[in-house]
Design a protein around this motif. Structure first.
Motif, PDB file in Angstrom:
ATOM      1  N   LEU A 398       0.837  -1.198   0.000  1.00 18.53           N
ATOM      2  CA  LEU A 398       0.000   0.000   0.000  1.00 18.53           C
ATOM      3  C   LEU A 398       0.872   1.246   0.000  1.00 18.53           C
ATOM      4  O   LEU A 398       1.816   1.350   0.788  1.00 18.53           O
ATOM      5  N   HIS A 399       0.546   2.160  -0.926  1.00 21.57           N
ATOM      6  CA  HIS A 399       1.215   3.469  -0.946  1.00 21.57           C
ATOM      7  C   HIS A 399       0.146   4.550  -0.830  1.00 21.57           C
ATOM      8  O   HIS A 399      -0.829   4.578  -1.595  1.00 21.57           O
ATOM      9  N   VAL A 400       0.317   5.427   0.148  1.00 19.29           N
ATOM     10  CA  VAL A 400      -0.625   6.518   0.406  1.00 19.29           C
ATOM     11  C   VAL A 400       0.148   7.827   0.404  1.00 19.29           C
ATOM     12  O   VAL A 400       1.224   7.935   1.030  1.00 19.29           O
ATOM     13  N   ALA A 401      -0.409   8.825  -0.300  1.00 12.78           N
ATOM     14  CA  ALA A 401       0.200  10.152  -0.355  1.00 12.78           C
ATOM     15  C   ALA A 401      -0.880  11.199  -0.154  1.00 12.78           C
ATOM     16  O   ALA A 401      -1.990  11.080  -0.701  1.00 12.78           O
ATOM     17  N   LEU A 472      -2.747   0.335  -4.297  1.00 13.35           N
ATOM     18  CA  LEU A 472      -2.668  -0.971  -3.644  1.00 13.35           C
ATOM     19  C   LEU A 472      -2.230  -2.002  -4.674  1.00 13.35           C
ATOM     20  O   LEU A 472      -2.886  -2.180  -5.710  1.00 13.35           O
ATOM     21  N   LEU A 473      -1.130  -2.682  -4.408  1.00  4.97           N
ATOM     22  CA  LEU A 473      -0.579  -3.717  -5.285  1.00  4.97           C
ATOM     23  C   LEU A 473      -0.796  -5.083  -4.659  1.00  4.97           C
ATOM     24  O   LEU A 473      -0.753  -5.228  -3.429  1.00  4.97           O
ATOM     25  N   ASP A 474      -1.026  -6.080  -5.508  1.00  5.94           N
ATOM     26  CA  ASP A 474      -1.165  -7.437  -4.983  1.00  5.94           C
ATOM     27  C   ASP A 474       0.219  -8.067  -4.813  1.00  5.94           C
ATOM     28  O   ASP A 474       1.248  -7.404  -5.000  1.00  5.94           O
ATOM     29  N   THR A 478       1.102  -6.164  -9.087  1.00  4.84           N
ATOM     30  CA  THR A 478       0.161  -5.660 -10.087  1.00  4.84           C
ATOM     31  C   THR A 478      -0.795  -4.677  -9.426  1.00  4.84           C
ATOM     32  O   THR A 478      -1.313  -4.961  -8.340  1.00  4.84           O
ATOM     33  N   PRO A 479      -1.043  -3.515 -10.044  1.00  6.89           N
ATOM     34  CA  PRO A 479      -2.005  -2.574  -9.451  1.00  6.89           C
ATOM     35  C   PRO A 479      -3.373  -3.227  -9.260  1.00  6.89           C
ATOM     36  O   PRO A 479      -3.974  -3.742 -10.206  1.00  6.89           O
ATOM     37  N   PHE A 480      -3.839  -3.189  -8.034  1.00  9.26           N
ATOM     38  CA  PHE A 480      -5.085  -3.845  -7.664  1.00  9.26           C
ATOM     39  C   PHE A 480      -6.210  -2.850  -7.385  1.00  9.26           C
ATOM     40  O   PHE A 480      -7.357  -3.062  -7.754  1.00  9.26           O
ATOM     41  N   TRP A 481      -5.867  -1.728  -6.746  1.00  9.12           N
ATOM     42  CA  TRP A 481      -6.859  -0.684  -6.442  1.00  9.12           C
ATOM     43  C   TRP A 481      -6.126   0.650  -6.424  1.00  9.12           C
ATOM     44  O   TRP A 481      -5.188   0.841  -5.644  1.00  9.12           O
ATOM     45  N   VAL A 535      -5.988   2.151   7.833  1.00  8.90           N
ATOM     46  CA  VAL A 535      -6.518   0.844   7.465  1.00  8.90           C
ATOM     47  C   VAL A 535      -7.206   0.970   6.106  1.00  8.90           C
ATOM     48  O   VAL A 535      -7.993   1.905   5.879  1.00  8.90           O
ATOM     49  N   ALA A 536      -6.886   0.036   5.208  1.00 15.48           N
ATOM     50  CA  ALA A 536      -7.541  -0.052   3.904  1.00 15.48           C
ATOM     51  C   ALA A 536      -8.514  -1.219   3.917  1.00 15.48           C
ATOM     52  O   ALA A 536      -8.185  -2.313   4.404  1.00 15.48           O
ATOM     53  N   TYR A 537      -9.710  -0.998   3.399  1.00 12.16           N
ATOM     54  CA  TYR A 537     -10.746  -2.028   3.322  1.00 12.16           C
ATOM     55  C   TYR A 537     -11.056  -2.279   1.842  1.00 12.16           C
ATOM     56  O   TYR A 537     -11.410  -1.337   1.117  1.00 12.16           O
ATOM     57  N   VAL A 538     -10.908  -3.543   1.431  1.00 12.32           N
ATOM     58  CA  VAL A 538     -11.135  -3.912   0.032  1.00 12.32           C
ATOM     59  C   VAL A 538     -12.366  -4.793  -0.032  1.00 12.32           C
ATOM     60  O   VAL A 538     -12.580  -5.671   0.832  1.00 12.32           O
ATOM     61  N   SER A 539     -13.176  -4.585  -1.074  1.00 16.51           N
ATOM     62  CA  SER A 539     -14.394  -5.372  -1.250  1.00 16.51           C
ATOM     63  C   SER A 539     -14.060  -6.844  -1.478  1.00 16.51           C
ATOM     64  O   SER A 539     -13.127  -7.183  -2.235  1.00 16.51           O
ATOM     65  N   VAL A 540     -14.816  -7.715  -0.827  1.00 14.51           N
ATOM     66  CA  VAL A 540     -14.616  -9.157  -0.999  1.00 14.51           C
ATOM     67  C   VAL A 540     -14.910  -9.573  -2.425  1.00 14.51           C
ATOM     68  O   VAL A 540     -14.224 -10.452  -2.990  1.00 14.51           O
ATOM     69  N   CYS A 541     -15.893  -8.967  -3.032  1.00 13.08           N
ATOM     70  CA  CYS A 541     -16.213  -9.297  -4.427  1.00 13.08           C
ATOM     71  C   CYS A 541     -15.045  -9.005  -5.348  1.00 13.08           C
ATOM     72  O   CYS A 541     -14.774  -9.757  -6.294  1.00 13.08           O
ATOM     73  N   LYS A 542     -14.359  -7.909  -5.101  1.00 15.46           N
ATOM     74  CA  LYS A 542     -13.201  -7.553  -5.930  1.00 15.46           C
ATOM     75  C   LYS A 542     -12.075  -8.567  -5.755  1.00 15.46           C
ATOM     76  O   LYS A 542     -11.424  -8.960  -6.727  1.00 15.46           O
TER      77      LYS A 542
END
Length: 551
Positions: A398-401, A472-474, A478-481, A535-542
């Motif tokens: 995770l990278h946040v700016a 957010l990278l997996d 790979t860019p994921f979000w 904290v980052a929250y990612v959708s389960v569907c994604k």
């Protein structure tokens, strides 16, 4: 008549004939006694201005003298009857040809040159245009209607297109091969008008794209994004335009007044300046990416393509628009993630429009869509893995700016974050980056959170607002979000951490793919903000769709 009775004229330049002289009636060739007088020769050698002055003086003295012009020579006539002098001579009117008051166009002027070129046969004009390159031919098409038709000839553009292929592929000249020439001639006749012109510019754009796209391969380890994105966009002449439509159907297209690049995002600003309608009268907002061909034709709008990136129906978003901040002049309304509109508080007119674009596939989104349909990102799925029971829940980066138009407030990367199965709740996968219980992870911000703005001669600062970039990278890098959007900071009533006594704040971002919660505290002694939870929250569907899982 005796020889002594003949009176010869004096050798002088006086224009008056001698008193005893007898002139012949032939005024076109005046002879005096069969001899041409020397003063007649001197009279013809004078400049027209001197002749005009002398004739005018003679007429003023009461002599009726007529000046006739035969070819380039001027001869005087015989003396007429003397005119009785007047007490006061009347205004003298010269019988010479009046001087022209209009000026003939210079034969080397631009207008006369263009007109003379236009009078040439079309075959000769086509032969001349065949020696021009694409930039010169494109410029010639903007002269007038005739050159527009000639410069868009399919045979000329077919020749330019073929020469471009030869140059790029480094092959032998195609013109040396007669079968290829016959095929090219047949294709020119069969194709629709303007086909080869579009084909040439398309091939040039594709060649430049492949040439500069290789510069996007170096990936920054800190951000996970290409490190040369700004340079590639500049070399490919990629820009953006905003099209605003009001309820009456009137449209106006604006170019950005300024832009700002950071590590993972670019922020674009459009100032109102009287060109935008009132906020309540806007029906649609359209953001287009524009890719133009590099041609050496200054002063002309270069050929290119417009790609739709976003289209907003303002009537549907009028009620859902969120006010994220304001000062004494403007109010910031968030239409959708990444797009805000600054509205004057006293008049409800648009002060500016701000759009934030993330670098992830920004080149493709700005140049590979169509004018009516946005670019569709290809679906990428990670390799199937049935051995790891928590596949897709670990290995994230995770990278946040946080930044504004003046400085970067925060930029930090968090590798190897994960989520346990027990932490999945409410359809969200929880990925903690900063824990409130681990003080060593708490991060200090470089400045206060605010968002400076400027519009024409006015400027201001909206407090507790800034621009956030999230990448957010997996586990395969790979860019994921990816997110780029303005956010606001709100004060929390109950304290989050008992280790800090200052005021507590929360930045909460939410969209269809996930959420991000950043908790901050104001340290009064240090006069600085600290991030105590992230904290980052990612959708389960994604996650299930990306990793082919069923969490």
């Amino acid at each position: 008549m005796r020889k002594s009775d003949i009176r010869y004229p004096r050798a002088t330049t006086d224009l008056r004939p001698s008193e005893g002289h007898i002139a012949t009636k032939n005024s076109s060739n005046v002879k005096y006694g069969g001899h041409r007088r020397e003063r007649d020769v001197a009279y013809m050698q004078m400049s027209p201005l001197i002749v005009h002055k002398k004739l005018t003086s003679l007429v003023a003295q009461g002599r009726n003298v007529t000046r006739r012009h035969h070819g380039d020579r001027t001869r005087k006539l015989c003396r007429s009857r003397p005119v009785q002098r007047m007490a006061e001579p009347k205004a003298v009117v010269s019988k010479m040809r009046p001087a022209r008051t209009w000026k003939r166009a210079d034969k080397w002027s631009r207008a006369s040159t263009v007109n003379s070129v236009e009078r040439l046969p079309s075959e000769i004009l086509m032969k001349i245009l065949s020696y021009l390159d694409a930039a010169a031919l494109f410029s010639m098409s903007h002269i007038n209607k005739l050159f527009y038709q000639l410069a868009n000839n399919d045979a000329l553009w077919n020749k330019i297109y073929t020469a471009g292929l030869i140059k790029r592929k480094k092959r032998e000249p195609i013109c040396a091969d007669e079968p290829l020439l016959k095929t090219a001639a047949t294709e020119v006749q069969d194709r629709a008008a303007g086909y080869w012109r579009r084909r040439h510019f398309t091939s040039v754009a594709a060649y430049e794209m492949n040439k500069w796209k290789s510069n996007l391969r170096p990936i920054s380890l800190h951000t996970g994004m290409p490190s040369q994105t700004e340079r590639v966009l500049s070399n490919l002449h990629v820009s953006w335009e905003l099209t605003v439509s009001d309820q009456s159907g009137r449209q106006c297209t604006l170019e950005p007044s300024r832009s700002q690049f950071c590590e993972t995002c670019v922020t674009l600003w459009w100032s109102g300046g009287g060109g935008l309608p009132n906020y309540g009268q806007i029906s649609t907002l359209q953001l287009h990416g524009v890719r133009r061909i590099a041609l050496n034709c200054p002063g002309l709008k270069k050929p290119g393509w417009r790609c739709l990136m976003a289209k907003l129906d303002m009537e549907a978003l009028a009620e859902s628009a969120q006010v994220i901040g304001q000062d004494r002049l403007v109010e910031l309304r968030l239409l959708q993630p990444g797009i805000i509109v600054g509205v004057w508080r006293d008049s409800s007119s648009v002060a500016f429009v701000m759009v934030t674009l993330h670098f992830h596939r920004l080149l493709e989104r700005s140049s590979q869509g169509s004018s009516v349909c946005p670019y569709v990102e290809p679906i990428f799925r990670s390799p199937f893995d049935d051995i790891d029971p928590e596949y897709g829940l670990h290995g994230y980066q995770l990278h946040v700016a946080l930044y504004n138009s003046a400085c970067t407030i925060m930029s930090r990367s968090f590798p190897q974050i994960f989520c346990r199965r027990t932490q999945i709740s409410d359809g969200l996968i929880q990925l903690p980056a900063i824990s409130s219980t681990i003080i060593s992870q708490h991060t200090r911000l470089s400045s206060r959170i605010n968002l400076p703005w400027s519009c024409e001669a006015l400027q201001g600062t909206v407090k507790n607002c800034c621009i956030m970039s999230l990448t957010l990278l997996d586990e395969f890098k790979t860019p994921f979000w990816c997110v780029g959007s303005p956010v606001s900071m709100e004060r929390e009533k109950t304290p989050v951490s008992y280790d800090y006594d200052g005021k507590h704040f929360l930045i909460h971002y939410c969209d269809s793919d996930g959420q991000l919660k950043m908790k901050l505290v104001w340290m009064k002694e240090q006069k600085q903000l600290f991030v105590i939870s992230l904290v980052a929250y990612v959708s389960v569907c994604k996650v299930n769709r990306h990793f082919n899982r069923n969490y």
